[in-house]
Design an enzyme around this catalytic site. Structure first.
Site, short mmCIF file in Angstrom:
data_model
loop_
_atom_site.label_atom_id
_atom_site.label_comp_id
_atom_site.label_asym_id
_atom_site.label_seq_id
_atom_site.Cartn_x
_atom_site.Cartn_y
_atom_site.Cartn_z
N HIS A 98 39.43 4.35 38.73
CA HIS A 98 40.69 4.48 37.99
C HIS A 98 40.42 4.90 36.55
O HIS A 98 41.09 5.79 36.02
CB HIS A 98 41.45 3.16 38.00
CG HIS A 98 42.22 2.89 39.25
ND1 HIS A 98 41.61 2.74 40.47
CD2 HIS A 98 43.56 2.76 39.47
CE1 HIS A 98 42.53 2.50 41.40
NE2 HIS A 98 43.72 2.51 40.82
N HIS A 135 37.57 -5.11 38.42
CA HIS A 135 36.42 -4.42 37.83
C HIS A 135 35.81 -5.25 36.71
O HIS A 135 36.50 -5.97 35.99
CB HIS A 135 36.84 -3.06 37.24
CG HIS A 135 36.82 -1.95 38.23
ND1 HIS A 135 35.67 -1.50 38.86
CD2 HIS A 135 37.82 -1.17 38.71
CE1 HIS A 135 35.98 -0.50 39.68
NE2 HIS A 135 37.27 -0.30 39.61
#
Length: 242
Positions: free
Chosen positions: A158, A207
């Site tokens: 992302h 993440h």
């Protein structure tokens, strides 16, 4: 110097001076791209050796309620808002942005801009997938995930793809827009979205912070290479105004 060499461009600047400025800009962009790639590989090395583990854990846990690590800080509305923001760096949204931008450039007969836009995002997507497989870093397991995940952790796809897509789009818009305020706004909006997407990935626990930093560096490198290609192929930026 011949008469041909003394000709000036529409703004009255000697062509030789203009060429030197373009060459200087190309060199600076090349150096910046090299620095971004270097930062990514240096960080990747630290990640592989476990040097980022402690700081990653500290930052990730700072977004969580100490009494309940499954609960992100802030109200539920904030968590939902950050899910919306994280979607701005997802495959679906970035594909839509890329297709619309590419078609818009084609409609305005800017084929080079369209090719650079599409090519950069496609190459960045392949590079992201390859890097995830190569580094094979597991997702964070300290907290529950606030978003669905299906690939490895490093680098953050992302973060990388949002950087490559939005920075490249901002650069292409700025290259056609003569007004300084509009150029500035394009870059500010791009950076704001990129930063917000990266923070949302850590907040949602999908993440590690180093994944996001790696993604930003890798994505920025691709955007800088796109800028280099655009200038190298002869696309001159619009003269600044305002």
């Amino acid at each position: 110097m011949t008469k041909a060499e003394e000709r000036v461009d529409p703004r009255g600047r000697p062509l030789r001076t203009l060429f030197k400025r373009i060459e200087s800009r190309l060199l600076l962009i090349l150096l910046a791209a090299a620095a971004a790639f270097s930062a990514f590989f240096e960080l990747a090395s630290d990640v592989a050796e476990g040097d980022t583990t402690d700081i990653d854990r500290q930052i990730l846990l700072s977004f969580r309620n100490p009494a309940d690590l499954s609960d992100p800080l802030g109200p539920r509305t904030l968590e939902e808002a950050l899910r919306d923001i994280t979607a701005l760096g997802g495959f679906t949204v970035l594909t839509i942005v890329t297709v619309v931008a590419t078609l818009a450039f084609l409609f305005h007969r800017r084929r080079m801009h369209a090719a650079v836009m599409a090519g950069t995002v496609i190459l960045a997507q392949f590079a992201s997938s390859f890097a995830k497989v190569m580094y094979d870093r597991p997702r964070p397991d300290l907290v529950s995930h606030g978003s669905y995940v299906y690939s490895n952790s490093f680098p953050s796809g992302h973060s990388m793809l949002s950087a490559a897509t939005y920075l490249t789009l901002a650069m292409l818009i700025a290259s056609l827009e003569p007004t300084r305020a509009t150029k500035f706004m394009a870059y500010v909006l791009a950076v704001a979205v990129i930063v917000a997407v990266g923070i949302s990935r850590v907040y949602l626990g999908v993440h590690w912070p180093s994944d996001v930093l790696g993604g930003w560096a890798f994505g920025a490198a691709f955007s800088l290479l796109a800028w280099l290609v655009l200038l190298k192929l002869g696309a001159r930026p619009a003269p600044p105004r305002g």
